[in-house]
Design a protein around this motif. Structure first.
Motif, PDB file in Angstrom:
ATOM      1  N   LEU A 174       0.841  -1.194   0.000  1.00 30.06           N
ATOM      2  CA  LEU A 174       0.000   0.000   0.000  1.00 30.06           C
ATOM      3  C   LEU A 174       0.876   1.244   0.000  1.00 30.06           C
ATOM      4  O   LEU A 174       0.817   2.058  -0.916  1.00 30.06           O
ATOM      5  CB  LEU A 174      -0.926   0.006   1.216  1.00 30.06           C
ATOM      6  CG  LEU A 174      -1.869   1.221   1.313  1.00 30.06           C
ATOM      7  CD1 LEU A 174      -2.860   1.217   0.169  1.00 30.06           C
ATOM      8  CD2 LEU A 174      -2.596   1.238   2.654  1.00 30.06           C
ATOM      9  N   PHE A 175       1.731   1.403   1.031  1.00 33.28           N
ATOM     10  CA  PHE A 175       2.665   2.516   1.111  1.00 33.28           C
ATOM     11  C   PHE A 175       3.985   2.024   1.676  1.00 33.28           C
ATOM     12  O   PHE A 175       4.009   1.129   2.528  1.00 33.28           O
ATOM     13  CB  PHE A 175       2.136   3.639   2.022  1.00 33.28           C
ATOM     14  CG  PHE A 175       0.932   4.359   1.500  1.00 33.28           C
ATOM     15  CD1 PHE A 175       0.971   5.017   0.278  1.00 33.28           C
ATOM     16  CD2 PHE A 175      -0.249   4.392   2.223  1.00 33.28           C
ATOM     17  CE1 PHE A 175      -0.143   5.681  -0.203  1.00 33.28           C
ATOM     18  CE2 PHE A 175      -1.360   5.047   1.752  1.00 33.28           C
ATOM     19  CZ  PHE A 175      -1.318   5.689   0.523  1.00 33.28           C
ATOM     20  N   ALA A 176       5.074   2.613   1.199  1.00 37.46           N
ATOM     21  CA  ALA A 176       6.377   2.473   1.827  1.00 37.46           C
ATOM     22  C   ALA A 176       6.783   3.849   2.324  1.00 37.46           C
ATOM     23  O   ALA A 176       6.468   4.868   1.696  1.00 37.46           O
ATOM     24  CB  ALA A 176       7.413   1.934   0.833  1.00 37.46           C
ATOM     25  N   GLY A 177       7.477   3.914   3.455  1.00 39.61           N
ATOM     26  CA  GLY A 177       7.820   5.212   4.007  1.00 39.61           C
ATOM     27  C   GLY A 177       9.086   5.181   4.828  1.00 39.61           C
ATOM     28  O   GLY A 177       9.550   4.123   5.263  1.00 39.61           O
ATOM     29  N   VAL A 178       9.652   6.359   5.028  1.00 37.45           N
ATOM     30  CA  VAL A 178      10.807   6.553   5.905  1.00 37.45           C
ATOM     31  C   VAL A 178      10.505   7.754   6.785  1.00 37.45           C
ATOM     32  O   VAL A 178      10.116   8.820   6.281  1.00 37.45           O
ATOM     33  CB  VAL A 178      12.103   6.789   5.110  1.00 37.45           C
ATOM     34  CG1 VAL A 178      13.248   7.152   6.054  1.00 37.45           C
ATOM     35  CG2 VAL A 178      12.463   5.552   4.298  1.00 37.45           C
ATOM     36  N   THR A 179      10.643   7.600   8.098  1.00 31.74           N
ATOM     37  CA  THR A 179      10.381   8.664   9.057  1.00 31.74           C
ATOM     38  C   THR A 179      11.650   8.932   9.850  1.00 31.74           C
ATOM     39  O   THR A 179      12.215   8.006  10.454  1.00 31.74           O
ATOM     40  CB  THR A 179       9.242   8.280  10.014  1.00 31.74           C
ATOM     41  OG1 THR A 179       8.086   7.950   9.248  1.00 31.74           O
ATOM     42  CG2 THR A 179       8.913   9.435  10.946  1.00 31.74           C
ATOM     43  N   LEU A 180      12.097  10.188   9.850  1.00 34.40           N
ATOM     44  CA  LEU A 180      13.282  10.560  10.615  1.00 34.40           C
ATOM     45  C   LEU A 180      12.901  10.947  12.034  1.00 34.40           C
ATOM     46  O   LEU A 180      11.728  11.207  12.347  1.00 34.40           O
ATOM     47  CB  LEU A 180      14.008  11.720   9.926  1.00 34.40           C
ATOM     48  CG  LEU A 180      14.463  11.467   8.482  1.00 34.40           C
ATOM     49  CD1 LEU A 180      15.240  12.656   7.967  1.00 34.40           C
ATOM     50  CD2 LEU A 180      15.304  10.194   8.387  1.00 34.40           C
ATOM     51  N   ALA A 181      13.920  11.020  12.903  1.00 43.70           N
ATOM     52  CA  ALA A 181      13.678  11.324  14.313  1.00 43.70           C
ATOM     53  C   ALA A 181      13.107  12.726  14.496  1.00 43.70           C
ATOM     54  O   ALA A 181      12.430  12.991  15.498  1.00 43.70           O
ATOM     55  CB  ALA A 181      14.977  11.164  15.102  1.00 43.70           C
ATOM     56  N   ASP A 182      13.352  13.649  13.552  1.00 45.11           N
ATOM     57  CA  ASP A 182      12.820  15.003  13.687  1.00 45.11           C
ATOM     58  C   ASP A 182      11.388  15.114  13.169  1.00 45.11           C
ATOM     59  O   ASP A 182      10.817  16.209  13.144  1.00 45.11           O
ATOM     60  CB  ASP A 182      13.713  16.012  12.971  1.00 45.11           C
ATOM     61  CG  ASP A 182      13.735  15.780  11.447  1.00 45.11           C
ATOM     62  OD1 ASP A 182      13.063  14.825  10.985  1.00 45.11           O
ATOM     63  OD2 ASP A 182      14.422  16.543  10.738  1.00 45.11           O
ATOM     64  N   GLY A 183      10.776  14.025  12.752  1.00 45.32           N
ATOM     65  CA  GLY A 183       9.403  14.017  12.272  1.00 45.32           C
ATOM     66  C   GLY A 183       9.270  14.043  10.778  1.00 45.32           C
ATOM     67  O   GLY A 183       8.172  13.835  10.255  1.00 45.32           O
ATOM     68  N   SER A 184      10.367  14.303  10.055  1.00 38.52           N
ATOM     69  CA  SER A 184      10.296  14.310   8.594  1.00 38.52           C
ATOM     70  C   SER A 184       9.882  12.924   8.106  1.00 38.52           C
ATOM     71  O   SER A 184      10.402  11.915   8.573  1.00 38.52           O
ATOM     72  CB  SER A 184      11.659  14.687   8.013  1.00 38.52           C
ATOM     73  OG  SER A 184      12.050  15.966   8.449  1.00 38.52           O
ATOM     74  N   HIS A 185       8.964  12.882   7.153  1.00 39.70           N
ATOM     75  CA  HIS A 185       8.387  11.615   6.698  1.00 39.70           C
ATOM     76  C   HIS A 185       8.220  11.668   5.182  1.00 39.70           C
ATOM     77  O   HIS A 185       7.764  12.675   4.628  1.00 39.70           O
ATOM     78  CB  HIS A 185       7.034  11.395   7.384  1.00 39.70           C
ATOM     79  CG  HIS A 185       6.287  10.202   6.855  1.00 39.70           C
ATOM     80  ND1 HIS A 185       6.602   8.915   7.204  1.00 39.70           N
ATOM     81  CD2 HIS A 185       5.226  10.117   6.009  1.00 39.70           C
ATOM     82  CE1 HIS A 185       5.777   8.089   6.597  1.00 39.70           C
ATOM     83  NE2 HIS A 185       4.931   8.795   5.868  1.00 39.70           N
ATOM     84  N   VAL A 186       8.631  10.587   4.517  1.00 41.09           N
ATOM     85  CA  VAL A 186       8.429  10.485   3.079  1.00 41.09           C
ATOM     86  C   VAL A 186       7.660   9.203   2.793  1.00 41.09           C
ATOM     87  O   VAL A 186       7.888   8.184   3.442  1.00 41.09           O
ATOM     88  CB  VAL A 186       9.775  10.488   2.320  1.00 41.09           C
ATOM     89  CG1 VAL A 186      10.611   9.284   2.666  1.00 41.09           C
ATOM     90  CG2 VAL A 186       9.541  10.555   0.804  1.00 41.09           C
ATOM     91  N   SER A 187       6.692   9.277   1.872  1.00 45.50           N
ATOM     92  CA  SER A 187       5.872   8.109   1.550  1.00 45.50           C
ATOM     93  C   SER A 187       5.907   7.854   0.059  1.00 45.50           C
ATOM     94  O   SER A 187       6.121   8.761  -0.751  1.00 45.50           O
ATOM     95  CB  SER A 187       4.426   8.331   2.001  1.00 45.50           C
ATOM     96  OG  SER A 187       3.826   9.348   1.210  1.00 45.50           O
TER      97      SER A 187
END
Length: 714
Positions: A174-187
């Motif tokens: 459905l989705f793949a994502g990466v979330t950094l510790a500062d809240g930045s998120h890419v989907s």
């Protein structure tokens, strides 16, 4: 005496028996026999159905476990790429698309469009298509998070890695994502539709991965399979895999994740069974207790269309499987906690049914339920046919009371009992043999053609036992050889290492190894790739011997000294056998920027320089091991310092692979595969070569062992 003469004499002898007595006796006997056979047929059919359902559950669970392994590997690749993106410089000229601009045509990805297979919830509770970009990731930042342009660019640069995951997992993702510790998120696929107060760091999958993070480990920890939850953008119930990764300083940097809709995860595979139309299949959660302390089964997924949940913050209330037989259901749950697979008979949905299960992962199980009503028509039909047949015999006997021919026929029927008894003993012996009793033998002496069957059975049993022992021995040998190969590449600063070994038989003659060693205070890579003549068990034994001799040498010795010593010892054992072993033994010093190697009759290692787009064969003199015991091997030194250089060591099973038309794969295709993947990781290069090799083989059987080791300077 032949069988037909025995029947002739029996018929002649009984032709004078009073017809009425014979008819009366045979009538009751045939009816009882028909009822007995019909009952046994129903019981046998029930056992067949239960065994088939159990096998269906085990096969399907195996398929799901393989899908899990593919997703684990894909998530590990994504986490590795995310860590690598954070460690490198911020990419230049990378288009960054943000979720806050997703509905603006000027700033949205060029391929952003509403997708019918992705929906979001409207304010009135309905659903509408969700704008999705299938080719570009979209960056999201939660409220209050500080914007960092370089972080956004690094996240956006993960587009190729996301595209690779999509090509591997297809519609399962459905989705793949990466979330950094500062809240930045890419989907990916990139999308909008995040709730106003959505912060990925508050989601259970993020927190679970962070809790599993291993400090100072480049891979950051294992893959976490989280309990199903509601996706914030689409409202679908998803199963989320998450994995933490480290930053350049070795500390926690963020979490990579994959979202798989539960219903789609179960619908990806097709069940091939004659009961498929009536079968209901589920993925059930690990058994737990309800509020009253009674055990219960919770449905995580069913082969039904996907739906939406009412609130992404709410806990998902899954369906509970119930049965009118509460005690039987509790016993089934207890069995599921002890055994990996099984079958039970319990009511379901108001009718009796078979419940077959097989364990998946983390206590979850695959469960299929088939009503017994599917069995009833078949069993009833078989019983009616048997009873009808026996009734026909009785009627025929009654009609033939006045004739001698009928008397002879009745006499033949009476004789069948004595004739069938040896056959029944044979059937019982076959059943015992099928149950694993190889001590069973038939001791009857009948003096006709049936004796041939008895003798053939007695001769076959020990042969089958020997074959079974041989098969088990081969399985043990395969497991032992698999354990001899390295489980994972070593972590060496400055080097990216990956390798694979595939046997064409249960065991093979190819060998590879790599390990981290210390030379002059520097952590170095010690690797070897070898190929024993032939394949199968003899080659595997010689491979294991060569491996032991190479590992038994002193770590302080040079590659030439270690290979010379191993050759001297191996030649004493196999010098007269005509078998030998070729290999390339190499020691790579990343800080010194050089590789020291010995080539013992093996194909040269290949060095690919992406900047020059040139391949160089690292040649060298040397006989294969096991031919000349006093041969002294020469050591070669080559530079290996510039980042991006790719060094490949393989066996001839790669380039000598043939397609169904007989064409050889060849070294040119091999080099082209390396060239295409040279910018990726060592593991990705190995995967690219294997995929290209499988595509070239086009479903044909692998006829030789394949071994490949890739070392990339980073």
């Amino acid at each position: 005496m032949r069988l037909r003469w025995k029947f002739f004499l029996i018929l002649l002898g009984f032709s004078l028996v009073p017809l009425v007595v014979v008819t009366s006796f045979t009538r009751g006997h045939v009816v009882r026999l028909g009822r007995t056979i019909a009952g046994e047929g129903r019981a046998m059919m029930t056992d067949i159905v239960k065994n088939e359902l159990r096998q269906t559950a085990e096969d399907y669970a195996l398929i799901l476990r393989r899908s899990k392994s593919a997703m684990d590997f894909s998530l590990t690749v994504l986490a590795t790429e995310a860590a690598r993106a954070l460690a490198g410089p911020a990419p230049a000229n990378t288009a960054v698309y943000r979720a806050s601009d997703g509905d603006r045509d000027r700033k949205a990805p060029p391929d952003m469009e509403v997708a019918q297979d992705y929906t979001r919830r409207r304010a009135d509770g309905g659903a509408e298509p969700l704008p999705v970009s299938r080719d570009n990731p979209v960056v999201y930042r939660p409220p209050g998070a500080r914007a960092t342009g370089s972080a956004d660019a690094r996240l956006a640069a993960l587009g190729p890695a996301f595209a690779l995951l999509r090509s591997e997992l297809g519609d399962l993702l459905l989705f793949a994502g990466v979330t950094l510790a500062d809240g930045s998120h890419v989907s990916f696929p990139g999308h909008v539709g995040y709730p106003a107060d959505y912060d990925p760091r508050d989601r259970p999958w993020y927190q679970a991965a962070r809790a599993a993070f291993v400090p100072q480990a480049p891979v950051g920890g294992g893959v976490v399979w989280n309990h199903p939850a509601v996706d914030a953008a689409t409202g679908q119930v998803t199963l989320t895999l998450s994995k933490a990764f480290a930053g350049p300083d070795g500390r926690f940097a963020g979490v990579a994740s994959l979202d798989v809709p539960l219903a789609r995860f179960l619908q990806q595979q097709e069940i091939a069974s004659q009961w498929s139309e009536a079968m209901r299949t589920f993925v059930v959660a690990p058994p737990a207790a309800d509020q009253a302390g009674r055990p219960e089964l919770t449905v995580w997924a069913e082969r039904t269309p996907e739906g939406q949940a009412p609130d992404w913050k709410s806990t998902v209330n899954f369906e509970r499987l119930t049965s009118a037989d509460a005690a039987g259901l509790a016993a089934l749950i207890a069995t599921m906690q002890r055994e990996k697979a099984g079958v039970a008979e319990l009511p379901f949905g108001g009718q009796e049914a078979f419940w077959a299960y097989s364990s998946l992962m983390g206590g979850a199980s695959f469960l299929c339920i088939v009503p017994k009503s599917m069995l009833a028509p078949l069993a009833e039909q078989a019983g009616q046919e048997i009873l009808s047949a026996t009734g026909g015999i009785v009627r025929l006997t009654g009609l033939a009371v006045a004739a001698v021919l009928v008397a002879v026929t009745v006499a033949a029927f009476l004789s069948t009992r004595a004739f069938v008894r040896p056959l029944l003993h044979m059937v019982e012996a076959w059943k015992r043999l099928g149950g694993g009793d190889f001590s069973v033998r038939l001791t009857m002496r009948v003096g006709d053609e049936r004796q041939t069957l008895i003798d053939a059975f007695n001769e076959t049993v020990p042969v089958l036992a020997d074959h079974l022992r041989l098969q088990r021995s081969m399985e043990v040998a395969q497991e032992v050889q698999r354990n001899l190969l390295p489980a994972a590449p070593p972590e060496i600063p400055g080097l990216d290492v990956a390798g694979v070994g595939l046997s064409c038989d249960e065991t093979g003659g190819d060998y590879f190894d790599y390990r981290a060693v210390v030379r002059d205070g520097e952590v170095c890579l010690d690797t070897v790739v070898g190929d024993v003549t032939g394949h199968g068990l003899p080659s595997a034994l010689l491979m294991a011997t060569g491996r032991a001799l190479l590992l038994a040498t002193e770590d302080s010795e040079t590659p030439a000294e270690r290979v010379s010593r191993a050759n001297r010892l191996l030649a004493r054992d196999v010098g007269d056998s005509g078998r030998f072993m070729t290999l390339v033994a190499m020691e790579i010093r990343p800080l010194a920027g050089q590789a020291r190697y010995v080539r013992a009759g093996h194909d040269p290692a290949l060095l690919y320089d992406p900047e020059a787009d040139a391949f160089t064969a690292w040649t060298g003199r040397g006989l294969p091991l096991g031919i000349q015991p006093d041969y002294r091997y020469e050591e070669n030194v080559r530079p290996f310092a510039r980042p991006g250089l790719v060094l490949v060591l393989g066996t001839d099973g790669i380039w000598e692979t043939r397609n169904p038309g007989g064409e050889m794969y060849g070294k040119e295709r091999f080099r082209e595969s390396i060239r295409r993947a040279a910018r990726e990781s060592a593991a990705a290069i190995v995967a690219t070569v294997l995929r290209d090799l499988a595509a070239f083989r086009a479903g044909g059987r692998q006829k030789d062992d394949v071994t490949l080791v890739v070392v990339k300077k980073v």
